[in-house]
Motif scaffolding. Structure first.
Motif, PDB file in Angstrom:
ATOM      1  N   TYR A 178       0.826  -1.205   0.000  1.00 55.61           N
ATOM      2  CA  TYR A 178       0.000   0.000   0.000  1.00 55.61           C
ATOM      3  C   TYR A 178       0.862   1.258   0.000  1.00 55.61           C
ATOM      4  CZ  TYR A 178      -3.848  -3.101   1.166  1.00 55.61           C
ATOM      5  OH  TYR A 178      -4.776  -4.094   1.145  1.00 55.61           O
ATOM      6  N   ALA A 179       1.951   1.241   0.758  1.00 54.22           N
ATOM      7  CA  ALA A 179       2.845   2.404   0.771  1.00 54.22           C
ATOM      8  C   ALA A 179       3.437   2.636  -0.610  1.00 54.22           C
ATOM      9  CB  ALA A 179       3.956   2.196   1.799  1.00 54.22           C
ATOM     10  N   GLU A 180       3.804   1.558  -1.290  1.00 51.03           N
ATOM     11  CA  GLU A 180       4.367   1.699  -2.633  1.00 51.03           C
ATOM     12  C   GLU A 180       3.317   2.204  -3.617  1.00 51.03           C
ATOM     13  OE1 GLU A 180       6.533  -1.049  -6.042  1.00 51.03           O
ATOM     14  OE2 GLU A 180       6.278  -1.820  -4.009  1.00 51.03           O
ATOM     15  N   GLU A 181       2.100   1.730  -3.500  1.00 55.10           N
ATOM     16  CA  GLU A 181       1.050   2.111  -4.447  1.00 55.10           C
ATOM     17  C   GLU A 181       0.581   3.551  -4.254  1.00 55.10           C
ATOM     18  OE1 GLU A 181      -3.441   0.672  -5.726  1.00 55.10           O
ATOM     19  OE2 GLU A 181      -2.181  -0.618  -4.481  1.00 55.10           O
ATOM     20  N   PHE A 182       0.404   3.969  -3.006  1.00 56.11           N
ATOM     21  CA  PHE A 182      -0.194   5.271  -2.764  1.00 56.11           C
ATOM     22  C   PHE A 182       0.813   6.388  -2.520  1.00 56.11           C
ATOM     23  CE2 PHE A 182      -3.647   2.352  -1.503  1.00 56.11           C
ATOM     24  CZ  PHE A 182      -4.594   2.771  -2.418  1.00 56.11           C
ATOM     25  N   ILE A 183       2.043   6.052  -2.122  1.00 56.88           N
ATOM     26  CA  ILE A 183       3.041   7.094  -1.858  1.00 56.88           C
ATOM     27  C   ILE A 183       4.154   7.071  -2.890  1.00 56.88           C
ATOM     28  CG2 ILE A 183       4.693   7.996  -0.192  1.00 56.88           C
ATOM     29  CD1 ILE A 183       2.942   6.822   2.012  1.00 56.88           C
ATOM     30  N   GLY A 184       4.743   5.902  -3.120  1.00 56.06           N
ATOM     31  CA  GLY A 184       5.805   5.798  -4.106  1.00 56.06           C
ATOM     32  C   GLY A 184       6.680   4.586  -3.833  1.00 56.06           C
ATOM     33  N   HIS A 185       7.596   4.323  -4.787  1.00 54.66           N
ATOM     34  CA  HIS A 185       8.467   3.162  -4.660  1.00 54.66           C
ATOM     35  C   HIS A 185       9.377   3.259  -3.440  1.00 54.66           C
ATOM     36  CE1 HIS A 185       7.167   1.359  -8.372  1.00 54.66           C
ATOM     37  NE2 HIS A 185       7.355   2.505  -9.014  1.00 54.66           N
ATOM     38  N   TRP A 186       9.869   4.448  -3.160  1.00 54.38           N
ATOM     39  CA  TRP A 186      10.778   4.630  -2.022  1.00 54.38           C
ATOM     40  C   TRP A 186      10.070   4.316  -0.705  1.00 54.38           C
ATOM     41  CZ3 TRP A 186       9.533   8.055   1.764  1.00 54.38           C
ATOM     42  CH2 TRP A 186       8.531   8.988   1.469  1.00 54.38           C
ATOM     43  N   ALA A 187       8.788   4.690  -0.588  1.00 56.34           N
ATOM     44  CA  ALA A 187       8.047   4.431   0.649  1.00 56.34           C
ATOM     45  C   ALA A 187       7.790   2.943   0.829  1.00 56.34           C
ATOM     46  CB  ALA A 187       6.729   5.197   0.650  1.00 56.34           C
ATOM     47  N   GLY A 188       7.463   2.261  -0.243  1.00 52.66           N
ATOM     48  CA  GLY A 188       7.270   0.819  -0.163  1.00 52.66           C
ATOM     49  C   GLY A 188       8.551   0.094   0.204  1.00 52.66           C
ATOM     50  N   PHE A 189       9.659   0.526  -0.397  1.00 51.45           N
ATOM     51  CA  PHE A 189      10.959  -0.070  -0.095  1.00 51.45           C
ATOM     52  C   PHE A 189      11.329   0.145   1.366  1.00 51.45           C
ATOM     53  CE2 PHE A 189      15.591   0.235   0.147  1.00 51.45           C
ATOM     54  CZ  PHE A 189      15.952  -0.995  -0.390  1.00 51.45           C
ATOM     55  N   ALA A 190      11.212   1.375   1.841  1.00 47.92           N
ATOM     56  CA  ALA A 190      11.572   1.690   3.221  1.00 47.92           C
ATOM     57  C   ALA A 190      10.648   0.977   4.215  1.00 47.92           C
ATOM     58  CB  ALA A 190      11.529   3.197   3.449  1.00 47.92           C
ATOM     59  N   THR A 191       9.368   0.928   3.922  1.00 52.64           N
ATOM     60  CA  THR A 191       8.420   0.270   4.813  1.00 52.64           C
ATOM     61  C   THR A 191       8.664  -1.225   4.862  1.00 52.64           C
ATOM     62  OG1 THR A 191       6.768   1.962   4.309  1.00 52.64           O
ATOM     63  CG2 THR A 191       5.965  -0.064   5.302  1.00 52.64           C
ATOM     64  N   GLY A 192       8.904  -1.824   3.716  1.00 51.53           N
ATOM     65  CA  GLY A 192       9.164  -3.263   3.671  1.00 51.53           C
ATOM     66  C   GLY A 192      10.416  -3.644   4.443  1.00 51.53           C
ATOM     67  N   TRP A 193      11.488  -2.895   4.253  1.00 53.30           N
ATOM     68  CA  TRP A 193      12.731  -3.225   4.961  1.00 53.30           C
ATOM     69  C   TRP A 193      12.641  -2.921   6.449  1.00 53.30           C
ATOM     70  CZ3 TRP A 193      16.585  -6.294   4.078  1.00 53.30           C
ATOM     71  CH2 TRP A 193      16.853  -6.680   2.773  1.00 53.30           C
ATOM     72  N   SER A 194      11.969  -1.837   6.832  1.00 57.48           N
ATOM     73  CA  SER A 194      11.845  -1.559   8.270  1.00 57.48           C
ATOM     74  C   SER A 194      10.960  -2.610   8.936  1.00 57.48           C
ATOM     75  CB  SER A 194      11.293  -0.161   8.507  1.00 57.48           C
ATOM     76  OG  SER A 194       9.971  -0.054   8.038  1.00 57.48           O
ATOM     77  N   TYR A 195       9.933  -3.091   8.219  1.00 61.13           N
ATOM     78  CA  TYR A 195       9.093  -4.152   8.762  1.00 61.13           C
ATOM     79  C   TYR A 195       9.906  -5.436   8.925  1.00 61.13           C
ATOM     80  CZ  TYR A 195       5.214  -7.445   9.149  1.00 61.13           C
ATOM     81  OH  TYR A 195       4.387  -8.423   9.564  1.00 61.13           O
ATOM     82  N   TRP A 196      10.728  -5.763   7.953  1.00 60.37           N
ATOM     83  CA  TRP A 196      11.553  -6.964   8.034  1.00 60.37           C
ATOM     84  C   TRP A 196      12.577  -6.855   9.170  1.00 60.37           C
ATOM     85  CZ3 TRP A 196      16.700  -8.284   7.452  1.00 60.37           C
ATOM     86  CH2 TRP A 196      16.966  -9.641   7.349  1.00 60.37           C
ATOM     87  N   LEU A 197      13.168  -5.686   9.325  1.00 62.14           N
ATOM     88  CA  LEU A 197      14.181  -5.503  10.367  1.00 62.14           C
ATOM     89  C   LEU A 197      13.568  -5.585  11.766  1.00 62.14           C
ATOM     90  CD1 LEU A 197      16.387  -2.705   8.802  1.00 62.14           C
ATOM     91  CD2 LEU A 197      17.035  -5.079   9.229  1.00 62.14           C
ATOM     92  N   MET A 198      12.350  -5.097  11.915  1.00 65.76           N
ATOM     93  CA  MET A 198      11.717  -5.146  13.229  1.00 65.76           C
ATOM     94  C   MET A 198      11.259  -6.539  13.544  1.00 65.76           C
ATOM     95  SD  MET A 198      11.866  -2.363  14.708  1.00 65.76           S
ATOM     96  CE  MET A 198      13.099  -1.342  13.989  1.00 65.76           C
TER      97      MET A 198
END
Length: 106
Positions: free
Chosen positions: A86-106
């Motif tokens: 959803y972050a990638e679709e509605f905000i942009g590729h950078w937001a999806g990338f950052a959200t995905g990696w921060s979710y994985w790291l947590m």
């Protein structure tokens, strides 16, 4: 003490020990986490004062609304992925990338 057999309550003869090792471990982990949360919040309350409760309440309300919004997105547009999609679709590729990696790291 006399126990009436017609009361519907199971007597001691109907009880059995059904806890497995994994159940005991989960109870112990839950107790440890609970004690840590209570001790940590008590120390923070002692250091920061009652304004901390207001901060917790504001953060809880914000998290509640974010979770409601994610639930609405899930109902509106179900996808096979996490909320990083959803972050990638509605905000942009950078937001999806950052959200995905921060979710994985947590």
């Amino acid at each position: 003490m006399h126990q009436d057999s017609g009361s519907g309550d199971p007597g001691p003869e109907h009880l059995h020990r059904g806890l497995h090792s994994r159940h005991i471990q989960m109870i112990a982990i839950g107790g440890t986490i609970g004690v840590g949360l209570f001790l940590g919040s008590a120390e923070a309350l002692h250091n920061a004062g009652p304004g901390l409760l207001l901060s917790y309440a504001v953060a809880g309300v914000a998290i509640f609304f974010v979770m409601r919004a994610l639930g609405e997105l899930l109902v509106y547009r179900p996808v096979s992925g996490s909320f990083a999609t959803y972050a990638e679709e509605f905000i942009g590729h950078w937001a999806g990338f950052a959200t995905g990696w921060s979710y994985w790291l947590m």
